[in-house]
Scaffold this motif. Structure first.
Motif, PDB file in Angstrom:
ATOM      1  N   THR A   1     -18.342 -10.373  10.563  1.00 18.45           N
ATOM      2  CA  THR A   1     -17.835  -9.098  11.057  1.00 18.45           C
ATOM      3  C   THR A   1     -16.317  -9.120  11.003  1.00 18.45           C
ATOM      4  O   THR A   1     -15.684 -10.067  11.488  1.00 18.45           O
ATOM      5  N   LEU A   2     -15.733  -8.095  10.403  1.00 14.65           N
ATOM      6  CA  LEU A   2     -14.280  -7.946  10.323  1.00 14.65           C
ATOM      7  C   LEU A   2     -13.872  -6.770  11.200  1.00 14.65           C
ATOM      8  O   LEU A   2     -14.323  -5.642  10.986  1.00 14.65           O
ATOM      9  N   ILE A   3     -13.019  -7.022  12.176  1.00 16.95           N
ATOM     10  CA  ILE A   3     -12.535  -5.986  13.091  1.00 16.95           C
ATOM     11  C   ILE A   3     -11.103  -5.636  12.710  1.00 16.95           C
ATOM     12  O   ILE A   3     -10.203  -6.483  12.775  1.00 16.95           O
ATOM     13  N   GLU A   4     -10.903  -4.392  12.301  1.00 16.51           N
ATOM     14  CA  GLU A   4      -9.595  -3.924  11.842  1.00 16.51           C
ATOM     15  C   GLU A   4      -9.485  -2.431  12.139  1.00 16.51           C
ATOM     16  O   GLU A   4     -10.322  -1.654  11.665  1.00 16.51           O
ATOM     17  N   PRO A   5      -8.483  -2.006  12.921  1.00 14.44           N
ATOM     18  CA  PRO A   5      -8.420  -0.589  13.295  1.00 14.44           C
ATOM     19  C   PRO A   5      -8.123   0.363  12.140  1.00 14.44           C
ATOM     20  O   PRO A   5      -8.558   1.509  12.161  1.00 14.44           O
ATOM     21  N   SER A   6      -7.397  -0.088  11.129  1.00 12.86           N
ATOM     22  CA  SER A   6      -6.977   0.804  10.051  1.00 12.86           C
ATOM     23  C   SER A   6      -8.045   0.892   8.968  1.00 12.86           C
ATOM     24  O   SER A   6      -8.547  -0.125   8.489  1.00 12.86           O
ATOM     25  N   ARG A   7      -8.362   2.111   8.577  1.00 14.53           N
ATOM     26  CA  ARG A   7      -9.289   2.293   7.464  1.00 14.53           C
ATOM     27  C   ARG A   7      -8.592   2.081   6.127  1.00 14.53           C
ATOM     28  O   ARG A   7      -9.212   1.647   5.155  1.00 14.53           O
ATOM     29  N   THR A   8      -7.310   2.394   6.077  1.00 13.09           N
ATOM     30  CA  THR A   8      -6.491   2.118   4.898  1.00 13.09           C
ATOM     31  C   THR A   8      -5.434   1.104   5.287  1.00 13.09           C
ATOM     32  O   THR A   8      -4.697   1.312   6.247  1.00 13.09           O
ATOM     33  N   TYR A   9      -5.388   0.013   4.561  1.00 12.67           N
ATOM     34  CA  TYR A   9      -4.434  -1.055   4.867  1.00 12.67           C
ATOM     35  C   TYR A   9      -3.269  -0.987   3.884  1.00 12.67           C
ATOM     36  O   TYR A   9      -3.473  -0.977   2.665  1.00 12.67           O
ATOM     37  N   TYR A  10      -2.050  -0.931   4.429  1.00 19.10           N
ATOM     38  CA  TYR A  10      -0.836  -0.930   3.616  1.00 19.10           C
ATOM     39  C   TYR A  10      -0.202  -2.314   3.709  1.00 19.10           C
ATOM     40  O   TYR A  10       0.094  -2.803   4.802  1.00 19.10           O
ATOM     41  N   THR A  11      -0.015  -2.952   2.556  1.00 18.12           N
ATOM     42  CA  THR A  11       0.526  -4.305   2.558  1.00 18.12           C
ATOM     43  C   THR A  11       2.001  -4.314   2.930  1.00 18.12           C
ATOM     44  O   THR A  11       2.782  -3.482   2.455  1.00 18.12           O
ATOM     45  N   CYS A  12       2.382  -5.275   3.760  1.00 23.63           N
ATOM     46  CA  CYS A  12       3.805  -5.464   4.056  1.00 23.63           C
ATOM     47  C   CYS A  12       4.536  -5.920   2.799  1.00 23.63           C
ATOM     48  O   CYS A  12       5.665  -5.476   2.535  1.00 23.63           O
ATOM     49  N   PHE A  13       3.903  -6.827   2.044  1.00 30.32           N
ATOM     50  CA  PHE A  13       4.508  -7.212   0.770  1.00 30.32           C
ATOM     51  C   PHE A  13       4.455  -6.017  -0.173  1.00 30.32           C
ATOM     52  O   PHE A  13       3.470  -5.316  -0.269  1.00 30.32           O
ATOM     53  N   PHE A  14       5.574  -5.782  -0.808  1.00 31.28           N
ATOM     54  CA  PHE A  14       5.842  -4.643  -1.707  1.00 31.28           C
ATOM     55  C   PHE A  14       6.159  -3.347  -0.952  1.00 31.28           C
ATOM     56  O   PHE A  14       6.431  -2.325  -1.580  1.00 31.28           O
ATOM     57  N   SER A  15       6.117  -3.352   0.376  1.00 29.39           N
ATOM     58  CA  SER A  15       6.506  -2.133   1.097  1.00 29.39           C
ATOM     59  C   SER A  15       8.003  -1.865   0.939  1.00 29.39           C
ATOM     60  O   SER A  15       8.433  -0.704   0.923  1.00 29.39           O
ATOM     61  N   ASN A  16       8.803  -2.915   0.802  1.00 31.48           N
ATOM     62  CA  ASN A  16      10.226  -2.705   0.511  1.00 31.48           C
ATOM     63  C   ASN A  16      10.424  -2.038  -0.846  1.00 31.48           C
ATOM     64  O   ASN A  16      11.354  -1.246  -1.038  1.00 31.48           O
ATOM     65  N   LEU A  17       9.557  -2.359  -1.804  1.00 33.02           N
ATOM     66  CA  LEU A  17       9.674  -1.749  -3.135  1.00 33.02           C
ATOM     67  C   LEU A  17       9.339  -0.264  -3.090  1.00 33.02           C
ATOM     68  O   LEU A  17       9.843   0.513  -3.901  1.00 33.02           O
ATOM     69  N   TYR A  18       8.504   0.136  -2.135  1.00 31.19           N
ATOM     70  CA  TYR A  18       8.290   1.562  -1.902  1.00 31.19           C
ATOM     71  C   TYR A  18       9.590   2.209  -1.413  1.00 31.19           C
ATOM     72  O   TYR A  18       9.971   3.289  -1.885  1.00 31.19           O
TER      73      TYR A  18
END
Length: 420
Positions: free
Chosen positions: A59-76
């Protein structure tokens, strides 16, 4: 009665009655619960499910349905990626690997009953629990700032809406305006690295607002890849970046979000955008579980098991493990070691000696990539560095371009490794 039971927040109800039934949901299979669906948690869940071939209920518990990676977020922020490029779903983990993905907040751990309580009500039982909750911020770390001010002075250290907000603020800066960053003390999550972020902000401002200024207030006397970044700033963004380190008062900082004011060593500066990155600690669920000592959760290097509880494992940013940086690559590497150990403990399968590695890439300007990395081994005391490498100042453009392209390949590989 343990600390985690005193902090146990689980509500009861009809959902609880179903989720708490021991052994019934797993039909006799051992149960692994993973909290946190990032580079550590998603990888661990996928590898345990994949390699156990259905022998373990995951079982994986994660509140976000869409996960945005911290890596490459600076490139955004820098315009090299779209937000959709760093967005990922958990559909494949559920559909192809049989992982029970629960989109909810884990709000408590009862180590005696071996259950995780959910904000939506109910609890999930486990035989082994893996915590990979990332980071939270230390209260009062930056005078004048707390999370209630994050919409005026965003941290953008949990990728997604905060990253979008920071980019919108940067693009709305007046001509010749000032961007300020309050950099974090060690240890901190990286990526999104503060100094790559400075580079990406400078890249955007150079193109759209070339008379703008960047101020970095840093409590540290030096930082990772410092010579490489300072060379890059001088070559690409001459006169734009003013880095104020510990020796010049960079650690004596307060902010006023309402007035958009930053005070560095007694000197007030009006700014247009302020990116506040406070001191960090393990995600709160680790503290609730009673496995932290200070700000972080100490673990055994051989398998990432908690030093407070052999049936709990802590991965990635939240762990206090030794020499590895708090990076997505590190969390992914640790997750594979942990998954192998957990599967072995529950099914008797072979457990291989722990080996770890990490590489951190950073983009300074177009096709100007640099990196640092190392290999590690498990010792009785910690995860210990064996050897390492780092890009060199003065490298030619072809090598820097190849380094950047290498990072693109790594991103495709690690996200596939995480999400299938």
């Amino acid at each position: 009665m343990t600390l985690n039971r005193r902090t146990f927040l689980g509500a009861t109800g009809v959902v609880a009655a179903g989720l708490s039934a021991p052994m019934v949901l797993a039909q006799g299979r051992p149960r692994v619960v993973v909290v946190g669906g990032g580079a550590g948690g998603a990888t661990a869940a996928r590898y345990i499910a994949k390699d156990s071939k259905g022998e373990i209920d995951v079982t994986l518990i994660e509140p976000s349905r869409t996960y945005y990676t911290c890596f490459f977020s600076n490139l955004y922020l820098g315009g090299f990626q779209e937000l959709s490029d760093i967005a990922h779903s958990y559909g494949t983990l559920a559909a192809e690997y049989g992982i029970n993905v629960v989109h909810d907040w884990a709000v408590g751990v009862d180590r005696d009953a071996k259950t995780v309580s959910l904000a939506g009500g109910g609890s999930v039982p486990y035989d082994k629990l893996i915590l990979s909750p990332g980071i939270d911020f230390v209260d009062g770390a930056v005078e004048g700032w707390d999370v209630s001010a994050q919409n005026k002075m965003p941290h953008a250290y949990k990728a997604g809406s905060q990253t979008e907000l920071l980019k919108a603020q940067i693009m709305a800066m007046p001509e010749g305006g000032t961007f300020a960053m309050v950099a974090p003390p060690n240890p901190y999550r990286c990526p999104p690295g503060p100094y790559e972020r400075v580079s990406m902000v400078a890249h955007v401002l150079k193109a759209n607002n070339p008379t703008a200024k960047i101020i970095v207030a840093d409590p540290k006397p030096k930082f990772s890849k410092m010579a490489l970044f300072q060379e890059g700033w001088a070559n690409n963004y001459e006169g734009m970046v003013d880095w104020i380190g510990e020796d010049f008062g960079g650690g004596n900082v307060s902010v006023n979000p309402d007035a958009m004011m930053v005070t560095i060593d007694g000197e007030e500066t009006k700014v247009d955008v302020c990116n506040v990155i406070p001191a960090m600690k393990a995600g709160r669920i680790a503290e609730m579980a009673g496995v932290t000592d200070g700000n972080w959760a100490p673990v055994n290097a051989a398998d990432m098991s908690s030093k407070a509880d052999p049936d709990i494992y802590v991965l990635g940013d939240a762990s206090q493990q030794g020499d590895m940086p708090k990076s997505g690559f590190s969390a992914n590497s640790q997750a594979k070691v942990c998954a192998n150990a957990v599967r072995g403990a529950l099914t008797g399968s072979k457990v291989f000696p722990a080996k770890f590695s990490n590489t951190c890439w950073s983009l300074i300007d177009t096709d100007d990539g640099v990196k640092v990395g190392a290999t590690y081994e498990a010792t009785p005391e910690k995860i210990a560095k064996v050897d390492g490498f780092i890009s060199q100042t003065g490298e030619d453009a072809d090598l820097r371009k190849a380094t950047y392209e290498e990072s693109l390949g790594w991103y495709a590989g690690i996200t596939s490794d995480m999400f299938g």
